[in-house]
Design an enzyme around this catalytic site. Structure first.
Site, short mmCIF file in Angstrom:
data_model
loop_
_atom_site.label_atom_id
_atom_site.label_comp_id
_atom_site.label_asym_id
_atom_site.label_seq_id
_atom_site.Cartn_x
_atom_site.Cartn_y
_atom_site.Cartn_z
N GLU A 40 86.83 42.03 77.51
CA GLU A 40 86.13 41.04 76.71
C GLU A 40 86.61 41.22 75.28
OE1 GLU A 40 82.02 40.49 74.60
OE2 GLU A 40 81.76 41.01 76.72
N CYS B 191 79.01 39.96 70.22
CA CYS B 191 80.11 39.16 70.76
C CYS B 191 79.71 37.71 70.95
CB CYS B 191 80.61 39.76 72.08
SG CYS B 191 79.30 40.35 73.16
#
Length: 520
Positions: free
Chosen positions: A264, A301
């Site tokens: 990620e 994020c």
């Protein structure tokens, strides 16, 4: 529990290295003892050998045995008490409330996977019984289910010292799948990592798990790369920067036996506000947006890094006022602060500043910054779609629905996209939703993307470059299948089949039998 600065190798500890690293308090710059020593090649080899051996035992553990192990990990983390919270706050500069919340989420997701294992239906058992009299050709008995793939390397994230770290989602899902884990601790929270690592080690011993089911190392780039390229490692979990995530992905792809890397790597999580809703609810949207941008000092994020609106000067004025009232905070490390300041300064070359908020007093303190660009500037400078990690966001103003749609078509892959609008407007802009569905892993309506629920339905992933594999999630129970593969058993005697595939269904699972779901 005393922090010693040791690598955790199976059921033991080791500090054979000569290169020492030390935790730093980001609020005042003071070093925090003790020294931690990066793992040597020999220590890494020992951890990998133990994991390799443990896999043959651990992969055969029942769902109930693994569930008990995960619950024991959660209990041992909770038993760390204030020692964990105190170390967390001193290493990160984050408040105790955030630490307690993240500990709760970490233990909650461990217990969620435990419940998944006890139910057992996640293995996706399929049975197609033999059809010996079928014409023109008979069918043999075929049965399949998910099986663990082998030892997994997990890299800790800087922004979540617990929930995306030692006992975080990647570790929890890999252990749930039946895979031993070798965890590479993040240098931003060394002591926090050791405390949690020893909690897992203790839980493994007391749960009767094989030595090597978990190890944790401190590592420089060379050892980290050696971990990824070792033949015994069968998958990698990573949360962090695009540069490092792509490096790990490329390393794994170049191996003689390529392996999956679930990286990620960042996202700007665009927020679209439709015109009527912007005019009617501008004050509330501006306030909630600034709160989302600055939450956790923008170090999530799912931080919304872009807002897209149709031209509205009144809203820009409201947003500017709200942003000036916002306070930043201390970034997690000096390096993250430097990268934030550099990213903002670079973005300023192509945009104008709407507002700058208040700066915190810590040495890694930063101020929120809201920037502005028109449609043409954003279109001509596609790099403005890239993440700047921290409390900043770019507002892009278009002039028409067509420009809205064009911006959406040109977006790269993201973790989330958000659209604010009434049901009537959403229907009018249904094409926008269809475009965004191809760009992200999670679509949010009339909300904000910060805050990722740990549950069965959550998808925390997205098309490249948000992640290296958009078919998976790193949060929620769906994460378990990143570390499994389907295995088909043909014409197996009942006595040799896993319990999940036996005719008697001793585990009471929901299974696909001859094309129909049943628990019989």
């Amino acid at each position: 529990m005393e922090i010693q600065g040791h690598n955790i190798i199976g059921f033991g500890t080791s500090s054979e290295g000569t290169v020492a690293i030390q935790a730093i308090n980001p609020a005042n710059g003071n070093p925090i003892g003790p020294l931690f020593y990066n793992a040597t090649k020999e220590e890494l080899a020992s951890a990998i050998d133990l994991a390799d051996t443990a896999f043959d035992i651990y992969r055969k553990k029942s769902g109930k045995e693994k569930a008990s192990f995960l619950r024991n990990i959660a209990s041992e983390i909770e038993n760390l008490g204030d020692a964990l919270i105190d170390r967390y706050t001193s290493e990160t500069g984050l408040p105790a409330g955030r630490a307690n919340g993240e500990r709760g989420r970490t233990c909650g997701q461990l217990r969620l996977f435990a419940s998944l294992l006890e139910d057992g239906s996640w293995v996706n058992a399929k049975i197609d019984p033999a059809l010996p009299d079928r014409s023109p050709l008979p069918r043999v008995d075929l049965r399949s289910m998910e099986r663990p793939i082998g030892p997994v390397a997990v890299f800790g994230a800087s922004n979540f010292p617990l929930a995306f770290s030692v006992a975080g989602g990647d570790t929890a899902s890999a252990l749930a799948a039946g895979c031993p884990v070798i965890f590479k601790a993040h240098p931003a929270h060394l002591g926090t990592s050791e405390l949690v690592g020893k909690a897992i080690q203790k839980a493994a011993k007391e749960s009767g798990m094989p030595e090597g089911v978990f190890s944790m190392i401190y590592a420089d780039p060379a050892i980290s790369q050696a971990l990824v390229t070792d033949p015994s490692i069968k998958a990698v979990g990573f949360t962090g920067s695009y540069k490092v995530g792509k490096l790990l992905f490329d390393l794994a792809a170049q191996r003689p036996e390529p392996i999956p890397v679930y990286s990620e790597m960042g996202s700007t999580n665009p927020v679209f506000v439709l015109p009527k809703t912007l005019s009617e609810k501008g004050e509330v949207i501006a306030e909630n947006y600034i709160n989302s941008v600055t939450m956790g000092v923008g170090q999530f994020c799912t931080n919304p890094g872009i807002m897209l609106i149709q031209k509205n000067e009144k809203f820009i004025d409201i947003l500017s006022r709200k942003a000036k009232e916002a306070t930043g905070g201390d970034m997690l490390t000096p390096g993250i602060k430097d990268a934030y300041l550099s990213g903002v300064e670079n973005a300023k070359k192509y945009t104008k500043v709407i507002a700058i908020g208040k700066k915190s007093e810590g040495i890694t303190g930063v101020e929120p910054t809201i920037l502005h660009a028109d449609y043409q500037t954003f279109k001509d400078n596609p790099h403005l779609d890239e993440e700047v990690f921290g409390p900043t966001s770019l507002v892009v103003e278009g002039n028409s629905k067509e420009e809205y749609l064009e911006i959406a078509r040109n977006l790269s892959g993201h973790l989330t996209a958000t659209v604010h609008g009434s049901e009537e407007e959403l229907l009018e802009y249904s094409e926008l939703l269809e475009i965004l569905e191809k760009k992200v892993g999670r679509l949010v309506i009339n909300g904000f993307p910060t805050g990722v629920e740990v549950c069965h339905a959550m998808v925390h992933g997205g098309p490249f470059p948000a992640t290296t594999d958009s078919r998976s999630t790193s949060v929620g129970t769906g994460a378990i299948t990143r570390f499994t593969r389907p295995v088909c058993y043909q014409s197996y005697p009942q006595s040799l089949l896993p319990d999940e595939l036996k005719d008697s269904n001793p585990l009471g699972l929901m299974r696909l039998v001859d094309g129909k779901y049943t628990d019989q």
